[in-house]
Design a protein around this motif. Structure first.
Motif, PDB file in Angstrom:
ATOM      1  N   PHE A  26      49.432  58.535  37.115  1.00 46.01           N
ATOM      2  CA  PHE A  26      48.150  57.879  36.888  1.00 46.01           C
ATOM      3  C   PHE A  26      48.246  56.356  36.962  1.00 46.01           C
ATOM      4  O   PHE A  26      47.286  55.666  36.623  1.00 46.01           O
ATOM      5  CB  PHE A  26      47.592  58.277  35.518  1.00 46.01           C
ATOM      6  N   ASP A  27      49.387  55.841  37.397  1.00 41.83           N
ATOM      7  CA  ASP A  27      49.577  54.388  37.403  1.00 41.83           C
ATOM      8  C   ASP A  27      48.579  53.683  38.312  1.00 41.83           C
ATOM      9  O   ASP A  27      48.146  52.562  38.010  1.00 41.83           O
ATOM     10  CB  ASP A  27      50.999  54.044  37.837  1.00 41.83           C
ATOM     11  N   GLU A  47      44.535  55.575  48.339  1.00 39.35           N
ATOM     12  CA  GLU A  47      45.584  56.317  47.653  1.00 39.35           C
ATOM     13  C   GLU A  47      45.733  57.718  48.248  1.00 39.35           C
ATOM     14  O   GLU A  47      44.785  58.293  48.747  1.00 39.35           O
ATOM     15  CB  GLU A  47      45.258  56.447  46.147  1.00 39.35           C
ATOM     16  N   LEU A  77      45.575  54.119  38.746  1.00 42.71           N
ATOM     17  CA  LEU A  77      44.234  53.990  38.183  1.00 42.71           C
ATOM     18  C   LEU A  77      43.988  52.605  37.597  1.00 42.71           C
ATOM     19  O   LEU A  77      42.837  52.180  37.464  1.00 42.71           O
ATOM     20  CB  LEU A  77      44.010  55.055  37.109  1.00 42.71           C
ATOM     21  N   ASP A  78      45.060  51.909  37.230  1.00 42.41           N
ATOM     22  CA  ASP A  78      44.902  50.575  36.643  1.00 42.41           C
ATOM     23  C   ASP A  78      44.278  49.586  37.623  1.00 42.41           C
ATOM     24  O   ASP A  78      43.727  48.552  37.210  1.00 42.41           O
ATOM     25  CB  ASP A  78      46.258  50.041  36.173  1.00 42.41           C
ATOM     26  N   LYS A  79      44.362  49.888  38.905  1.00 42.96           N
ATOM     27  CA  LYS A  79      43.823  48.970  39.914  1.00 42.96           C
ATOM     28  C   LYS A  79      42.322  49.132  40.110  1.00 42.96           C
ATOM     29  O   LYS A  79      41.709  48.347  40.838  1.00 42.96           O
ATOM     30  CB  LYS A  79      44.538  49.204  41.259  1.00 42.96           C
ATOM     31  N   TYR A  80      41.712  50.134  39.491  1.00 42.44           N
ATOM     32  CA  TYR A  80      40.303  50.437  39.734  1.00 42.44           C
ATOM     33  C   TYR A  80      39.519  50.449  38.427  1.00 42.44           C
ATOM     34  O   TYR A  80      40.002  50.908  37.387  1.00 42.44           O
ATOM     35  CB  TYR A  80      40.165  51.793  40.431  1.00 42.44           C
ATOM     36  N   ASP A  81      38.303  49.952  38.503  1.00 45.26           N
ATOM     37  CA  ASP A  81      37.424  49.881  37.329  1.00 45.26           C
ATOM     38  C   ASP A  81      36.583  51.160  37.254  1.00 45.26           C
ATOM     39  O   ASP A  81      35.399  51.165  37.605  1.00 45.26           O
ATOM     40  CB  ASP A  81      36.529  48.649  37.416  1.00 45.26           C
TER      41      ASP A  81
END
Length: 221
Positions: A2-3, A185, A5-9
């Motif tokens: 899930f790393d 991704e 996901l930090d790039k997306y709001d």
């Protein structure tokens, strides 16, 4: 896993979805109520307009309506709805398109509720001197709303899911973000599952809460 996901709001995208839903729901309820009043009103011209609007709009795909608001109203006619930023204009146009489309279904749900109100109540109201508007607002509509909470809940849930069409004109809601994430991704199933779970979190509580409300306020006949 899930790393990325930090790039997306994701929360921001779903907040945009919630805003689209709430604003469109309020507008659709207002315009749909007016359409329902037209359809049961005594003026033939207004009845004809209401009938034509509902029959035409609900048979046009929502995607066509949303694209028309952007390509037709904004890019061709220059209608910007009082905004100067492209993102804001697209958001407002999406809300307008959703209202235009959803109000047709709100109208039909309300009209079915109006038909459940005994005719004798309207006749009694007219007998004591109330005009059509007073009969509708004081006697008929309050009972009609109570009897159609369930159908209106279904319309609201459908509206929540229909907000994904706003991605077609660049509104940065959940479906728009999902498309961007899939393009960047290699996590198709995971991304789809996350977005699907987000919509379940929005629609399931709505259905449960309004279903309970509908049972509490239902008119006992």
């Amino acid at each position: 896993m899930f790393d990325f996901l930090d790039k997306y709001d994701i929360l921001g995208a779903f907040w945009t979805t919630v805003q689209l839903t709430l604003l469109s729901a309020v507008g659709s309820l207002i315009w749909g109520t007016l359409l329902a009043a037209m359809r049961v009103g005594p003026v033939p011209l207004m009845r004809g307009f209401g009938t034509a609007y509902v029959n035409i709009v609900r048979n046009i795909p929502l995607t066509v309506i949303i694209l028309f608001t952007s390509l037709g109203l904004y890019q061709t006619l220059g209608v910007n709805l009082g905004a100067d930023r492209t993102e804001t204009i697209n958001f407002r146009l999406a809300v307008l398109g959703l209202i235009v489309y959803t109000s047709a279904f709100v109208c039909e749900a309300l009209r079915s509720g109006i038909n459940t109100v005994p005719v004798g109540q309207a006749e009694a109201a007219r007998a004591i001197g109330l005009n059509f508007t007073q009969v509708l607002t004081l006697v008929v509509l309050p009972q009609a709303f109570r009897s159609v909470v369930g159908p209106l809940t279904n319309v609201l849930i459908a509206l929540t899911k229909n907000t994904t069409v706003a991605a077609a004109i660049g509104v940065a809601e959940a479906a728009f973000l999902m498309k961007e994430m899939i393009e960047n991704e290699a996590q198709l199933l995971l991304i789809s599952a996350i977005i699907a779970f987000g919509f379940v979190c929005l629609t399931l509580p709505t259905g449960l809460i309004l279903g309970w409300v509908g049972k509490k306020v239902a008119v006992k006949r």
